[in-house]
Design a protein around this motif. Structure first.
Motif, PDB file in Angstrom:
ATOM      1  N   ARG A  65       0.836  -1.208   0.000  1.00  0.00           N
ATOM      2  CA  ARG A  65       0.000   0.000   0.000  1.00  0.00           C
ATOM      3  C   ARG A  65       0.870   1.257   0.000  1.00  0.00           C
ATOM      4  O   ARG A  65       0.513   2.260  -0.611  1.00  0.00           O
ATOM      5  CB  ARG A  65      -0.955  -0.001   1.177  1.00  0.00           C
ATOM      6  N   ILE A  66       1.999   1.204   0.700  1.00  0.00           N
ATOM      7  CA  ILE A  66       2.920   2.347   0.676  1.00  0.00           C
ATOM      8  C   ILE A  66       3.484   2.505  -0.728  1.00  0.00           C
ATOM      9  O   ILE A  66       3.554   3.618  -1.265  1.00  0.00           O
ATOM     10  CB  ILE A  66       4.030   2.182   1.733  1.00  0.00           C
ATOM     11  N   ASP A  68       2.020   1.657  -3.443  1.00  0.00           N
ATOM     12  CA  ASP A  68       0.919   2.219  -4.252  1.00  0.00           C
ATOM     13  C   ASP A  68       0.891   3.747  -4.177  1.00  0.00           C
ATOM     14  O   ASP A  68       0.533   4.414  -5.143  1.00  0.00           O
ATOM     15  CB  ASP A  68      -0.437   1.692  -3.778  1.00  0.00           C
ATOM     16  N   SER A  69       1.252   4.309  -3.021  1.00  0.00           N
ATOM     17  CA  SER A  69       1.192   5.766  -2.854  1.00  0.00           C
ATOM     18  C   SER A  69       2.193   6.499  -3.752  1.00  0.00           C
ATOM     19  O   SER A  69       2.033   7.684  -3.999  1.00  0.00           O
ATOM     20  CB  SER A  69       1.410   6.147  -1.391  1.00  0.00           C
ATOM     21  N   PRO A  72       0.173   7.516  -7.858  1.00  0.00           N
ATOM     22  CA  PRO A  72      -1.214   7.994  -7.817  1.00  0.00           C
ATOM     23  C   PRO A  72      -1.838   7.896  -9.208  1.00  0.00           C
ATOM     24  O   PRO A  72      -1.144   7.936 -10.223  1.00  0.00           O
ATOM     25  CB  PRO A  72      -1.071   9.446  -7.360  1.00  0.00           C
ATOM     26  N   VAL A  86       6.701  11.790  -1.820  1.00  0.00           N
ATOM     27  CA  VAL A  86       6.108  10.758  -0.966  1.00  0.00           C
ATOM     28  C   VAL A  86       6.944  10.594   0.289  1.00  0.00           C
ATOM     29  O   VAL A  86       6.424  10.561   1.404  1.00  0.00           O
ATOM     30  CB  VAL A  86       5.958   9.416  -1.724  1.00  0.00           C
ATOM     31  N   PHE A 118      -2.074  11.014   4.448  1.00  0.00           N
ATOM     32  CA  PHE A 118      -1.325   9.905   3.861  1.00  0.00           C
ATOM     33  C   PHE A 118      -1.749   8.586   4.511  1.00  0.00           C
ATOM     34  O   PHE A 118      -2.023   7.602   3.816  1.00  0.00           O
ATOM     35  CB  PHE A 118       0.182  10.146   4.048  1.00  0.00           C
ATOM     36  N   GLN A 121      -5.272   7.432   3.438  1.00  0.00           N
ATOM     37  CA  GLN A 121      -5.374   6.829   2.102  1.00  0.00           C
ATOM     38  C   GLN A 121      -4.825   5.401   2.066  1.00  0.00           C
ATOM     39  O   GLN A 121      -5.164   4.636   1.171  1.00  0.00           O
ATOM     40  CB  GLN A 121      -4.739   7.722   1.029  1.00  0.00           C
ATOM     41  N   LEU A 122      -4.005   5.018   3.046  1.00  0.00           N
ATOM     42  CA  LEU A 122      -3.554   3.625   3.111  1.00  0.00           C
ATOM     43  C   LEU A 122      -4.723   2.701   3.461  1.00  0.00           C
ATOM     44  O   LEU A 122      -4.742   1.536   3.072  1.00  0.00           O
ATOM     45  CB  LEU A 122      -2.438   3.450   4.142  1.00  0.00           C
ATOM     46  N   ARG A 127     -11.026   4.852  -2.316  1.00  0.00           N
ATOM     47  CA  ARG A 127     -10.933   6.314  -2.481  1.00  0.00           C
ATOM     48  C   ARG A 127     -12.293   7.012  -2.424  1.00  0.00           C
ATOM     49  O   ARG A 127     -12.512   8.009  -3.098  1.00  0.00           O
ATOM     50  CB  ARG A 127     -10.231   6.686  -3.794  1.00  0.00           C
TER      51      ARG A 127
END
Length: 196
Positions: A65-66, A68-69, A72, A86, A118, A121-122, A127
């Motif tokens: 998931r990190i 993925d950030s 975007p 990031v 941040f 959103q994890l 979303r």
């Protein structure tokens, strides 16, 4: 010292990146070297596979998931400025960061509110601006693994959402998320010391 200034000169838009992220020139140079070492094929950008080489992310239950950030809107690559933006969320807060800032200036990426955004959103994978009981359960599964039964995990996820859900809609909004974490020192918990 000369090697730092020559390396900084090779970083495109380094002054703008430093202003936006709050990293010192020395930290930016270290991050640039790290970026280049992860970019083994010298493409000028990093892919998901490049970031998966980072050992700390490989063992972190939220590592995917990190990662993925960094991408975007479904992009498949991240350039150096995006990489640093990031990472700036994890920059420790220091006295210089907490000084009075010009309200016209954007909020620092490592501010409490940006760290909370941040983290939120994890959890909020679809979303939609809310963390559902199912999304909470997914994160708990990643973090706990097989040490707890599925029934126990469901109970924990349900109770966590119920405690934070002030408006009774069965999900946790960003505002409810921030309120539930108001006593936590998120500024320090979401910090990577090596980037100081």
């Amino acid at each position: 010292m000369g090697s730092h200034s020559s390396a900084a000169a090779r970083i495109p838009d380094s002054d703008d990146i430093r202003r936006e992220t709050g990293f010192s020139q020395a930290s930016l140079v270290r991050l640039y070297h790290r970026f280049r070492s992860l970019d083994r094929n010298k493409k000028g950008y990093l892919s998901r596979a490049d970031l998966q080489q980072i050992g700390a992310l490989a063992v972190n239950p939220l590592g995917d998931r990190i990662i993925d950030s960094f991408f975007p809107d479904g992009s498949l690559q991240v350039d150096f400025p995006g990489f640093v933006r990031v990472l700036a969320h994890f920059r420790p807060v220091n006295d210089e960061d907490t000084r009075t800032r010009d309200p016209k200036e954007p909020e620092p990426l490592n501010s409490r509110m940006n760290k909370l955004r941040f983290a939120f959103q994890l959890y909020d994978q679809d979303r939609d601006g809310k963390i559902s009981q199912q999304e909470m359960l997914q994160v708990l599964r990643l973090m706990v693994g097989v040490q707890v039964t599925e029934e126990q995990l469901e109970s924990i996820a349900d109770r966590t959402v119920q405690e934070a859900d002030e408006d009774g809609d069965g999900a946790v909004s960003f505002l409810e998320f921030t309120k539930s974490l108001e006593k936590m020192n998120i500024e320090q918990k979401m910090s990577i010391r090596i980037l100081k």
